[in-house]
Design an enzyme around this catalytic site. Structure first.
Site, PDB file in Angstrom:
ATOM      1  N   ASP A   1      39.901  44.104  34.645  1.00  0.00           N
ATOM      2  CA  ASP A   1      39.889  45.119  35.726  1.00  0.00           C
ATOM      3  C   ASP A   1      39.728  44.421  37.080  1.00  0.00           C
ATOM      4  OD1 ASP A   1      39.710  47.472  37.129  1.00  0.00           O
ATOM      5  OD2 ASP A   1      37.718  48.002  36.412  1.00  0.00           O
TER       6      ASP A   1
ATOM      7  N   GLU B   1      39.932  49.643  45.538  1.00  0.00           N
ATOM      8  CA  GLU B   1      40.130  50.714  44.539  1.00  0.00           C
ATOM      9  C   GLU B   1      38.798  51.149  43.944  1.00  0.00           C
ATOM     10  OE1 GLU B   1      40.757  52.234  40.339  1.00  0.00           O
ATOM     11  OE2 GLU B   1      39.632  50.499  41.030  1.00  0.00           O
ATOM     12  N   GLU B   2      37.932  50.164  43.707  1.00  0.00           N
ATOM     13  CA  GLU B   2      36.707  50.402  42.930  1.00  0.00           C
ATOM     14  C   GLU B   2      35.691  51.288  43.649  1.00  0.00           C
ATOM     15  OE1 GLU B   2      36.582  49.726  39.933  1.00  0.00           O
ATOM     16  OE2 GLU B   2      37.495  47.810  39.420  1.00  0.00           O
TER      17      GLU B   2
ATOM     18  N   HIS C   1      45.279  47.277  41.660  1.00  0.00           N
ATOM     19  CA  HIS C   1      44.233  46.866  42.611  1.00  0.00           C
ATOM     20  C   HIS C   1      43.783  45.426  42.404  1.00  0.00           C
ATOM     21  CE1 HIS C   1      40.469  47.169  40.101  1.00  0.00           C
ATOM     22  NE2 HIS C   1      41.163  48.065  39.433  1.00  0.00           N
TER      23      HIS C   1
ATOM     24  N   ASP D   1      46.813  48.754  35.985  1.00  0.00           N
ATOM     25  CA  ASP D   1      45.361  48.578  36.088  1.00  0.00           C
ATOM     26  C   ASP D   1      44.818  48.468  34.663  1.00  0.00           C
ATOM     27  OD1 ASP D   1      42.709  48.511  36.669  1.00  0.00           O
ATOM     28  OD2 ASP D   1      42.611  50.501  37.600  1.00  0.00           O
TER      29      ASP D   1
ATOM     30  N   HIS E   1      33.448  45.970  34.988  1.00  0.00           N
ATOM     31  CA  HIS E   1      32.404  46.163  36.001  1.00  0.00           C
ATOM     32  C   HIS E   1      31.122  45.393  35.673  1.00  0.00           C
ATOM     33  CE1 HIS E   1      34.501  50.275  36.980  1.00  0.00           C
ATOM     34  NE2 HIS E   1      35.280  49.231  37.206  1.00  0.00           N
TER      35      HIS E   1
HETATM   36  N1  BES Z   1      40.456  50.253  35.878  1.00  0.00           N
HETATM   37  C1  BES Z   1      39.522  51.285  36.117  1.00  0.00           C
HETATM   38  C2  BES Z   1      39.955  52.615  35.524  1.00  0.00           C
HETATM   39  C3  BES Z   1      39.738  52.774  34.039  1.00  0.00           C
HETATM   40  C4  BES Z   1      38.575  52.392  33.436  1.00  0.00           C
HETATM   41  C5  BES Z   1      40.700  53.399  33.302  1.00  0.00           C
HETATM   42  C6  BES Z   1      38.411  52.559  32.071  1.00  0.00           C
HETATM   43  C7  BES Z   1      40.519  53.604  31.948  1.00  0.00           C
HETATM   44  C8  BES Z   1      39.371  53.173  31.318  1.00  0.00           C
HETATM   45  C9  BES Z   1      39.309  51.459  37.613  1.00  0.00           C
HETATM   46  O1  BES Z   1      39.266  50.245  38.287  1.00  0.00           O
HETATM   47  C10 BES Z   1      37.995  52.135  37.842  1.00  0.00           C
HETATM   48  O2  BES Z   1      36.985  51.542  37.604  1.00  0.00           O
HETATM   49  N2  BES Z   1      38.018  53.377  38.284  1.00  0.00           N
HETATM   50  C11 BES Z   1      36.811  54.083  38.563  1.00  0.00           C
HETATM   51  C12 BES Z   1      37.125  55.188  39.511  1.00  0.00           C
HETATM   52  C13 BES Z   1      37.250  54.726  40.931  1.00  0.00           C
HETATM   53  C14 BES Z   1      37.865  55.794  41.781  1.00  0.00           C
HETATM   54  C15 BES Z   1      35.913  54.364  41.483  1.00  0.00           C
HETATM   55  C16 BES Z   1      36.222  54.644  37.285  1.00  0.00           C
HETATM   56  O3  BES Z   1      36.886  54.687  36.249  1.00  0.00           O
HETATM   57  O4  BES Z   1      35.070  55.018  37.296  1.00  0.00           O
HETATM   58 ZN    ZN Z   2      37.310  49.328  37.823  1.00  0.00          ZN
END
Ligand code: BES
Ligand code: ZN
Length: 381
Positions: free
Chosen positions: A211, A245-246, A189, A273, A349
């Protein structure tokens, strides 16, 4: 966490049938109020909430050091029952193109990856609804174009999303011959987000270096090396950077759903990612939930053969990144990740997700793995 040495099933069975069991989705009424989103937090479990409430789920999980994924399925509440896709299993039969792959690996530049992360994280934000988000997508598109201007077998396009500002980007290297309709996806993403503050202000500073400028930059580097090398694949290789994605994997869901609907034969979808924060862990962590075990085992073989770093397995949780969008549509996905979850980068984030915390040598391992996979699967046997 176990090292994987399982077998891929009987040699006699040359076809691997990938199927996905989804709990029957309940029938959802339309949004009880305008502006609510339908958020699925586990297979078959969805409810209506505001975008801010959905982000709160994710934020709370991150505070516990866990990924808190969900699908925003408002636009696609009940995907068609997944069809069993047939993947010729010899695709995953171990490395067979060393003489092609090795010289390409030598071209991967950690410094270029670092420079791309630097540029992408300098947008004030890449939020999917922001001007910066749209500009970042245009910058990515321009990098794909610059690396491939001399090649008529490569096309670069936006995949537009009518409901928001930031397009996804798709670059295709056309396969040649009888396997050309089989597609390898290398994706990650492009958007970023700042989760502090209620409802994640689209204008808040969100450098998103790890990220996911890191994964995006690995994708750009794999593409650059392939495009400049003159390598002509038998299977089609598509490079994608996903919007939104976020906020529930929205860009990748739109693409994966369209590909499924158009019967595109994606034989492997590799997700990048977060690739540049190793924590205390050298090497690559292969995510084993919502991914394909045979493809993951193949990726581990490629790490051993071509990258020469340790690997381990871990889980990421439901819908933690865009691999889940492909998996949900019944496609085989693989997700190499920067570190075990227990050692995750706590700065994501926030305004602290910058290059200062990152290691571009670690990032180059992921570009090498992606390059090896693109060529090993891209070359028909
Ligand atoms: N890169 C992250 C996923 C992640 C975070 C994997 C920490 C492993 C450890 C991704 O961009 C993300 O923030 N995903 C969200 C979910 C999304 C569907 C909103 C999350 O992890 O809360
Ligand atoms: Zn993220």
């Amino acid at each position: 966490m176990a090292m994987s040495n399982g077998s891929s099933g009987g040699q006699a069975a040359r076809i691997l049938v990938v199927s996905l069991t989804l709990a029957a989705l309940p029938a959802y009424a339309s949004a009880p109020r305008d502006g609510l989103r339908l958020i699925e937090t586990a297979p078959g479990q969805a409810s209506w909430m505001t975008e801010g409430e959905a982000l709160e789920i994710s934020r709370a999980r991150h505070a516990e050091g866990k990924c808190g994924g969900y699908f925003d399925i408002t636009d696609d509440p009940a995907p068609p029952a997944p069809r069993a896709l047939e993947i010729p299993i010899e695709i995953y039969d171990g490395p067979a193109n060393e003489e092609t792959v090795r010289p390409l690996l030598a071209e991967v530049s950690a410094d270029r990856i670092r420079a791309s992360v630097d540029r992408l994280s300098s947008f004030h934000t890449r939020h999917y609804q922001s001007e910066g988000g749209a500009q970042a997508a245009a910058w990515i598109r321009d990098q794909f174009i610059a690396a491939s201007a001399h090649r008529s077998d490569i096309t670069v396009e936006f995949f537009e999303h009518p409901s928001w500002r930031q397009p996804s980007v798709v670059a295709r290297i056309a396969g040649v011959g009888r396997n050309a309709s089989e597609v390898i996806v290398i994706g990650g993403h492009e958007d970023s987000i700042n989760h502090s503050g209620w409802n994640a202000d689209p204008a808040a500073h969100a450098p998103g270096a790890d990220d996911n400028a890191s994964g995006t930059s690995a994708i750009l580097e794999i593409f650059r090396v392939l495009a400049e090398s003159g390598y002509r694949p038998d299977r089609t290789i598509q490079f994608m950077t996903y919007a939104a994605e976020e906020v529930g994997l929205r860009g990748s869901q739109a693409i994966a759903a369209q590909y499924k609907q158009q019967n595109v034969n994606v034989v492997a979808a590799m997700q990048f990612d977060m690739t540049m924060y190793p924590g205390q862990n050298p090497g690559i962590t292969l995510i084993t939930d919502y991914t394909n075990p045979e493809l993951t085992r193949f990726a581990a073989q490629l790490v051993d053969t071509y990258v020469g770093v340790p690997w381990r397995e871990d889980k990421c949780g439901y819908a933690c990144s865009d691999h889940a969008s492909w998996h949900r549509q019944g496609y085989a996905a693989v997700f190499p990740f920067e570190a075990p979850n227990a050692d995750m980068n706590r700065a994501i984030h926030t305004t602290r997700d910058t290059l200062a915390l990152l290691n571009h040598q670690h990032g180059s391992h992921f570009a090498k793995l992606g390059l090896a996979m693109a060529v090993e699967i891209g070359t028909a046997r």
